[in-house]
Design a protein around this motif. Structure first.
Motif, mmCIF file in Angstrom:
data_model
loop_
_atom_site.group_PDB
_atom_site.id
_atom_site.type_symbol
_atom_site.label_atom_id
_atom_site.label_comp_id
_atom_site.label_asym_id
_atom_site.label_seq_id
_atom_site.Cartn_x
_atom_site.Cartn_y
_atom_site.Cartn_z
ATOM 1 N N GLY A 90 0.627 -1.332 0.124
ATOM 2 C CA GLY A 90 -0.058 0.124 -0.243
ATOM 3 C C GLY A 90 0.706 1.325 0.040
ATOM 4 O O GLY A 90 0.511 2.339 -0.453
ATOM 5 N N GLU A 91 2.104 1.138 0.706
ATOM 6 C CA GLU A 91 2.877 2.424 0.601
ATOM 7 C C GLU A 91 3.510 2.615 -0.828
ATOM 8 O O GLU A 91 3.958 3.787 -1.069
ATOM 9 N N HIS A 92 3.335 1.604 -1.615
ATOM 10 C CA HIS A 92 3.786 2.066 -3.341
ATOM 11 C C HIS A 92 2.449 2.198 -3.817
ATOM 12 O O HIS A 92 2.546 2.088 -5.244
ATOM 13 N N GLY A 93 1.370 2.540 -3.318
ATOM 14 C CA GLY A 93 0.093 2.586 -4.034
ATOM 15 C C GLY A 93 -0.272 1.294 -4.965
ATOM 16 O O GLY A 93 -1.084 1.519 -5.907
ATOM 17 N N VAL B 104 6.022 -15.625 -5.977
ATOM 18 C CA VAL B 104 5.665 -14.071 -6.669
ATOM 19 C C VAL B 104 4.285 -14.017 -6.799
ATOM 20 O O VAL B 104 3.837 -14.624 -7.309
ATOM 21 N N LEU B 105 3.781 -12.940 -6.220
ATOM 22 C CA LEU B 105 2.532 -12.391 -6.106
ATOM 23 C C LEU B 105 2.231 -11.205 -6.898
ATOM 24 O O LEU B 105 2.655 -10.252 -6.997
ATOM 25 N N ALA B 106 1.016 -11.354 -7.779
ATOM 26 C CA ALA B 106 0.594 -10.283 -8.834
ATOM 27 C C ALA B 106 -0.075 -9.177 -7.753
ATOM 28 O O ALA B 106 -0.699 -9.378 -6.588
ATOM 29 N N LEU B 107 -0.086 -7.785 -8.227
ATOM 30 C CA LEU B 107 -0.585 -6.938 -7.368
ATOM 31 C C LEU B 107 -1.211 -6.166 -8.275
ATOM 32 O O LEU B 107 -1.177 -6.140 -9.421
#
Length: 456
Positions: free
Chosen positions: A123-126, A210-213
């Protein structure tokens, strides 16, 4: 064998990572499910590196000792329960977020990362990691992958399986295998990544994911609608989905659940309602979406529709929903939490059937549900110290699963099979399906050392 096992483990693990004190290891014997057998582990190991996990698995294979992988043990099916004399492989110390890439919209994490910790970090990276089980403040990503967890926002964003792009997995013999990718697309070979998601630690040990955001959506606003019957509430759910609306959340709490939440946390929810439906939107202009859904609820028979005025009021309503299972447990001290998912069009039949089952067995059964995707959580409340009540609880639980299958559903939408639902897995997928599942298990784990006794 125990002494030899401990000696071999110490050859590749620091002393503090090998726990043998029975008072300590007993705490690792089971997860949060009731009525699930659990053995006494011979040892608990807490590795911090991939190499240490590989050493554990090589030792396991050499001595033919079963190994049970664990995360935070918040599961509800007994999938993390210890087998007698096993190595419990707790992955909670492997808790690093290795990478967050806003350009590629991925996060690379170790299995012990707590779901809420990852959500706040991205969340800190939007960015946004959508899967949000009710236990998100405690459960780990490795555990979420093992059980293919869902959450409140699945109706719009989907479940854990849709966000796992690639994995590093330590196999039963200690070899390290990588699956999947970190690219937006990729179809090279069989989809082994999806195979491991939901496998409950029975095929290998996930050591990296490896997770998608997604881009972080606007703050969602919630609407609460009261109904005089669960059927009317379920009709509203059908109208909302049929109308093409895409809520970020569509949750239902029956009267029993509402009363339990009020008793636990004094939330002030309306106890005169038979069903409380929560709908949320995280669109740039949620007020218009909420108004449209509110009108559909009224058309379906809602007695009152109240949209939240701001984010704080919305969060209060969501907190009430997240407290549902804890509140129902407080009713009698013990619960059996079912996880039956049915087609949305049969949701009312499921809830009405559960009510009849509760009456027939003389038990309190509350239902909360991810109504938008038909995933119900009928929760049987009972006194575990009362043998007759415990028997009735188990029988009612089985009837609820049978009802779900009759309605074209599945025995588990997001909690997994574990120990609790082994018999029912065979009923759902049939003998040919079971034969193929066992063949896959044998290919990855020929000595049946990985989480034995789970699934089948």
């Amino acid at each position: 064998m125990s002494r030899t096992l401990i000696e071999l483990l110490h050859e590749g693990l620091p002393a503090e990572a090998v726990l043998t004190d029975p008072d300590v290891t007993s705490a690792y014997s089971h997860d949060m499910a009731s009525f699930c057998e659990a053995g006494v582990p011979a040892v608990v190991v807490l590795p911090r590196t991939v190499e240490q996990v590989q050493h554990v698995m090589r030792t396991t294979t050499e001595l033919r000792v079963p190994v049970v992988p664990q995360g935070a043990r918040t599961g509800l099916s007994g999938a993390a329960n210890a087998s007698e004399g096993c190595i419990v492989l707790s992955l909670v110390k492997m808790d690093r977020i290795l990478e967050i890439s806003p350009v590629d919209r991925i996060a690379v994490v170790e299995p012990g990362v707590v779901n809420a910790t990852l959500s706040r970090a991205v969340g800190e990276h939007g960015l946004y990691y959508p899967p949000d089980p009710s236990s998100w403040e405690m459960c780990t990503i490795g555990g979420n992958i093992g059980t293919a967890s869902g959450g409140l926002c699945c109706v719009k964003y989907g479940v854990t399986a849709e966000y796992v792009l690639g994995l590093d997995v330590v196999l039963a013999d200690g070899r390290l295998m990588s699956t999947g990718r970190r690219t937006a697309k990729g179809v090279a070979g069989y989809d082994l990544t999806r195979l491991f998601v939901g496998s409950e630690g029975s095929l290998g040990i996930v050591v990296r994911a490896v997770l998608a955001l997604r881009p972080k959506p606007p703050q969602q606003l919630v609407l609460a609608a009261e109904f005089a019957s669960t059927k009317a509430a379920c009709d509203a759910v059908c109208k909302i989905m049929e109308g093409g609306h895409v809520p970020s959340l569509l949750e239902l709490m029956d009267r029993t659940t509402v009363k339990a939440v009020n008793a636990l946390a004094n939330m002030g929810l309306p106890e005169t309602t038979e069903a409380l439906l929560l709908a949320a939107f995280d669109t740039p202009g949620p007020a218009a979406d909420l108004a449209a859904v509110g009108a559909l609820c009224e058309a379906a028979g809602a007695t009152q529709v109240v949209p939240a005025e701001d984010a704080a009021e919305s969060e209060l309503l969501l907190q009430a929903r997240r407290l549902s299972l804890t509140a129902l447990e407080a009713v009698k001290g013990t619960t059996m939490i079912d996880d039956v998912c049915v087609p949305r069009s049969r949701l009312a039949d499921m809830l009405d059937g559960v009510e009849r089952i509760g009456a027939r067995y003389g038990l309190t059964i509350g239902v909360c549900a991810h109504a938008g995707d038909g995933n119900t959580h009928p929760t049987v409340c009972f006194d575990a110290a009362d043998p007759d009540e415990a028997r009735r609880a188990r029988e009612s639980f089985d009837e609820i699963m049978a009802l779900g299958l009759e309605l074209g559903g599945t025995i588990t939408g997001e909690h997994g099979v574990g120990v609790l639902k082994k018999e029912w897995l065979a009923r759902e997928i049939g003998p040919v399906g079971m034969e193929m599942q066992r063949a896959v298990k044998a290919a990855f784990d020929p000595h049946s050392l990985l989480n034995p006794g789970k699934l089948f």
